[in-house]
Design an enzyme around this catalytic site. Sequence first.
Site, PDB file in Angstrom:
ATOM      1  N   CYS A   1       0.833  -1.168   0.000  1.00  0.00           N
ATOM      2  CA  CYS A   1       0.000   0.000   0.000  1.00  0.00           C
ATOM      3  C   CYS A   1       0.879   1.232   0.000  1.00  0.00           C
ATOM      4  CB  CYS A   1      -0.854   0.036   1.261  1.00  0.00           C
ATOM      5  SG  CYS A   1      -1.712  -1.504   1.575  1.00  0.00           S
TER       6      CYS A   1
ATOM      7  N   ARG B   1       0.499   2.293  -5.816  1.00  0.00           N
ATOM      8  CA  ARG B   1       0.753   1.195  -4.882  1.00  0.00           C
ATOM      9  C   ARG B   1      -0.529   0.460  -4.515  1.00  0.00           C
ATOM     10  NH1 ARG B   1       4.922   1.335  -1.129  1.00  0.00           N
ATOM     11  NH2 ARG B   1       6.748   2.178  -2.123  1.00  0.00           N
TER      12      ARG B   1
ATOM     13  N   TRP C   1      -3.800  -1.837  -1.335  1.00  0.00           N
ATOM     14  CA  TRP C   1      -3.897  -2.974  -2.254  1.00  0.00           C
ATOM     15  C   TRP C   1      -4.075  -4.182  -1.355  1.00  0.00           C
ATOM     16  CZ3 TRP C   1      -0.969  -7.437  -3.599  1.00  0.00           C
ATOM     17  CH2 TRP C   1      -1.316  -8.026  -4.821  1.00  0.00           C
TER      18      TRP C   1
ATOM     19  N   ASN D   1       2.016  -0.272   5.579  1.00  0.00           N
ATOM     20  CA  ASN D   1       2.397  -0.852   4.286  1.00  0.00           C
ATOM     21  C   ASN D   1       3.278  -2.053   4.601  1.00  0.00           C
ATOM     22  OD1 ASN D   1       3.440  -1.369   1.703  1.00  0.00           O
ATOM     23  ND2 ASN D   1       5.076   0.123   1.984  1.00  0.00           N
ATOM     24  N   GLY D   2       2.900  -3.240   4.075  1.00  0.00           N
ATOM     25  CA  GLY D   2       3.698  -4.443   4.329  1.00  0.00           C
ATOM     26  C   GLY D   2       2.811  -5.588   4.787  1.00  0.00           C
TER      27      GLY D   2
ATOM     28  N   GLU E   1       5.239 -10.347 -23.458  1.00  0.00           N
ATOM     29  CA  GLU E   1       4.918  -8.983 -23.034  1.00  0.00           C
ATOM     30  C   GLU E   1       3.580  -8.542 -23.645  1.00  0.00           C
ATOM     31  OE1 GLU E   1       5.860  -7.048 -20.817  1.00  0.00           O
ATOM     32  OE2 GLU E   1       5.311  -5.033 -21.436  1.00  0.00           O
TER      33      GLU E   1
ATOM     34  N   LYS F   1       0.258  -7.362 -21.535  1.00  0.00           N
ATOM     35  CA  LYS F   1      -0.446  -6.082 -21.716  1.00  0.00           C
ATOM     36  C   LYS F   1      -1.938  -6.328 -21.930  1.00  0.00           C
ATOM     37  CE  LYS F   1       2.298  -4.516 -20.629  1.00  0.00           C
ATOM     38  NZ  LYS F   1       3.207  -3.779 -19.784  1.00  0.00           N
TER      39      LYS F   1
ATOM     40  N   GLU G   1      -3.630  -7.520 -18.724  1.00  0.00           N
ATOM     41  CA  GLU G   1      -3.687  -6.470 -17.701  1.00  0.00           C
ATOM     42  C   GLU G   1      -4.809  -5.476 -17.959  1.00  0.00           C
ATOM     43  OE1 GLU G   1       0.161  -4.557 -15.851  1.00  0.00           O
ATOM     44  OE2 GLU G   1       0.610  -5.211 -17.863  1.00  0.00           O
TER      45      GLU G   1
ATOM     46  N   HIS H   1       3.057 -28.689 -29.652  1.00  0.00           N
ATOM     47  CA  HIS H   1       3.310 -29.583 -28.522  1.00  0.00           C
ATOM     48  C   HIS H   1       2.239 -29.473 -27.441  1.00  0.00           C
ATOM     49  CE1 HIS H   1       7.045 -30.723 -30.282  1.00  0.00           C
ATOM     50  NE2 HIS H   1       7.444 -29.467 -30.358  1.00  0.00           N
TER      51      HIS H   1
ATOM     52  N   LYS I   1       0.656  -0.736  -9.514  1.00  0.00           N
ATOM     53  CA  LYS I   1       1.810  -0.484 -10.378  1.00  0.00           C
ATOM     54  C   LYS I   1       3.086  -1.015  -9.742  1.00  0.00           C
ATOM     55  CE  LYS I   1       3.743   2.587 -13.616  1.00  0.00           C
ATOM     56  NZ  LYS I   1       3.626   1.510 -14.629  1.00  0.00           N
TER      57      LYS I   1
HETATM   58  C1  G6P Z   1       3.639  -4.794 -11.368  1.00  0.00           C
HETATM   59  C2  G6P Z   1       3.180  -4.007 -12.577  1.00  0.00           C
HETATM   60  C3  G6P Z   1       3.922  -4.480 -13.831  1.00  0.00           C
HETATM   61  C4  G6P Z   1       5.418  -4.364 -13.603  1.00  0.00           C
HETATM   62  C5  G6P Z   1       5.849  -5.195 -12.399  1.00  0.00           C
HETATM   63  C6  G6P Z   1       7.299  -4.944 -12.015  1.00  0.00           C
HETATM   64  O1  G6P Z   1       3.157  -6.088 -11.426  1.00  0.00           O
HETATM   65  O2  G6P Z   1       1.790  -4.131 -12.761  1.00  0.00           O
HETATM   66  O3  G6P Z   1       3.552  -3.657 -14.923  1.00  0.00           O
HETATM   67  O4  G6P Z   1       6.089  -4.803 -14.745  1.00  0.00           O
HETATM   68  O5  G6P Z   1       5.074  -4.816 -11.250  1.00  0.00           O
HETATM   69  O6  G6P Z   1       7.427  -3.614 -11.595  1.00  0.00           O
HETATM   70  P1  G6P Z   1       8.776  -2.846 -11.502  1.00  0.00           P
HETATM   71  O7  G6P Z   1       8.431  -1.518 -10.933  1.00  0.00           O
HETATM   72  O8  G6P Z   1       9.679  -3.654 -10.602  1.00  0.00           O
HETATM   73  O9  G6P Z   1       9.334  -2.754 -12.885  1.00  0.00           O
END
Ligand code: G6P
Length: 608
Positions: free
Chosen positions: A2, A29, A72, A98-99, A481, A485, A488, A504, A603
């Site tokens: 958080c 966060r 979160w 937070n934690g 990747e 995306k 997400e 396979h 994020k």
């Molecule tokens: C979260 C985000 C991702 C990101 C990952 C790593 O899961 O939603 O988009 O790639 O964390 O984050 P960082 O800040 O370590 O690149």
Amino acid sequence: MCGIFGHISVGGKNSASVCLQGLKFLEYRGYDSAGISGIYKKKLKSFKHVGKVSSLQSLNLHLGIAIAHTRWATHGAITQANAHPHFDERKEFSIVHNGIIENYLDLKRELMNQGVVFQSETDTEVVVHLLAREYQGSLFDAMKRVTQKLRGAFALAAISSKEPESIVCAVRSAPLIIGICHETGDIYLSSDANAFSGMTLDVFYLLNDEIASLTPEKICVINKHGVELVKNLERLELKHTKLDKEGFEHYLLKEICEQPQSLMRALLGRIDEMNMTPIFSELTLEDHVFMDCDHITILGCGSAYHAGYIAKSMIEKMAGKHVSVEIASEFRYNQPLITEKTLVIAISQSGETADTIAAIELAQQKTSRIIAICNVMTSTIARMIKNTISLKAGPEISVCSTKAFTSQLLVLLLLAIKFGRTLALTKNEATSLFSQIHDMISGVEKLLEQKSEIEQMAKKTSHYDHTFFIGRQEMVPTCLEAALKLKEVSYVNALGIAAGELKHGTIALITPQSLTIALCGNERTEEKMESNMMEIISRNGPVFAFANEGCQSIQKLTENVIFLPKLSDQFSPFLYAVATQLYAYYVAKERGCDIDQPRNLAKSVTVE
Ligand code: G6P
């Protein structure tokens, strides 16, 4: 996991508004719920709501001291009761956290046996009940005793109506920065320095097992032995960060479109034209660190992991060193074969990802050759690792990483060239690579002009609930990747897979209801890719494709092709990543998703 923020007003500011403003910068966060506690007329007042920080906007109270939280959810559902701040039974103490308190169940059981009635399912609530029980006239002393009982990770801030002028904080394995305004004497605390946007503050970080008592008269910090510490203050002057979409409908689209500029920033000033070698002013490592390293290990999570995976082949080709790429959350529990000759590269946009931090700590026990790549240079990782390269991507607000990802790729490419130049890569080869970097950035610019083509493709395909991205070579991690995306932001079940692996197992899932998007960005394996596409078409699976300009044979397979500017195989991931970012954006828009803050995500993931 958080974000926490706090404020003691000396100069007359309303702590409630200051905290709300701070929380907006911490929403990356988590945004499951938000809350604030303050002292009003000697009594604790608090407000909390399920949903984003904006849900607190109606708060209409002038507070002189406050602590605040954006959540979160880890322990307990997303409910009002589980939202922070939490309170003791008499509502005299309030806490934000937070934690994760790992031994909270044992502590909770003990407290319940003593008759304490809990209001929430969170791990945090035990801390506030313990504080109330341990209070014997000093919140600071109570916090000292309580933290000795806690296992896990925490940044805590507590207030009490019994001490209406103070905030007490405690930290273990979680970031907390404290700032003092030299003009007004106001005191601030935050999980992240960026929440001090637009302010000039004298700051210090609370480190592991330190506890701070903050009052307008005095700031006192002690370590776990109770010894009072003298903290060095550092002047932090943060320009005002505009949280502004600048005319775009979403931050995600704005950040996708910014990539020609963010890539340019990652490149500028980083080429020594005399020697045709990349230079990083941030690095103090000597060249021998690259020359005689026997192995390179890349660490990261999510998109950062994918950037490392793509870079693996670049570094192996240019530097001739074996590279392994590790998911940080797995690496930290392995017994990694790292020696002092291993070079570790840790990648993190935020610099706050708990798993990446723990993986770095493990690596630090074995080697001193560690480079970090971060976007947030005030972050925990950037402070831990002296050799941290800045991505210079600018603030990335949308939860989905886009411009930071391509900047990570570019910085990794520059590192690959740098390693190569200390080994066998010639000046001419490096000159050609630099010129290809410029072509790549122009290619991204050109591709962005094709937005509407990609939007059309998204409109035609947004109804599919299952999407496979297939590709070969550098396109394999690019597919991972692309799938991330799409998952997400649009909640489509997407899978990235090596095209040769389809047969396979995964091919069993191909039906007219599942979409395949072929990323045909690898010229060397063009014909093999076409065969794999045929295998899907033969089974009535709809196939769309992104392909290199000039690759006509693809059109014989599907009319649904978008051609992208042609680059060499190792540069294609940049363009195909941007194209699939746009695709994910437009699909999410068609599906009416919450694009910048998708459900269940944050994020920066600051818990394990
Ligand atoms: C979260 C985000 C991702 C990101 C990952 C790593 O899961 O939603 O988009 O790639 O964390 O984050 P960082 O800040 O370590 O690149």
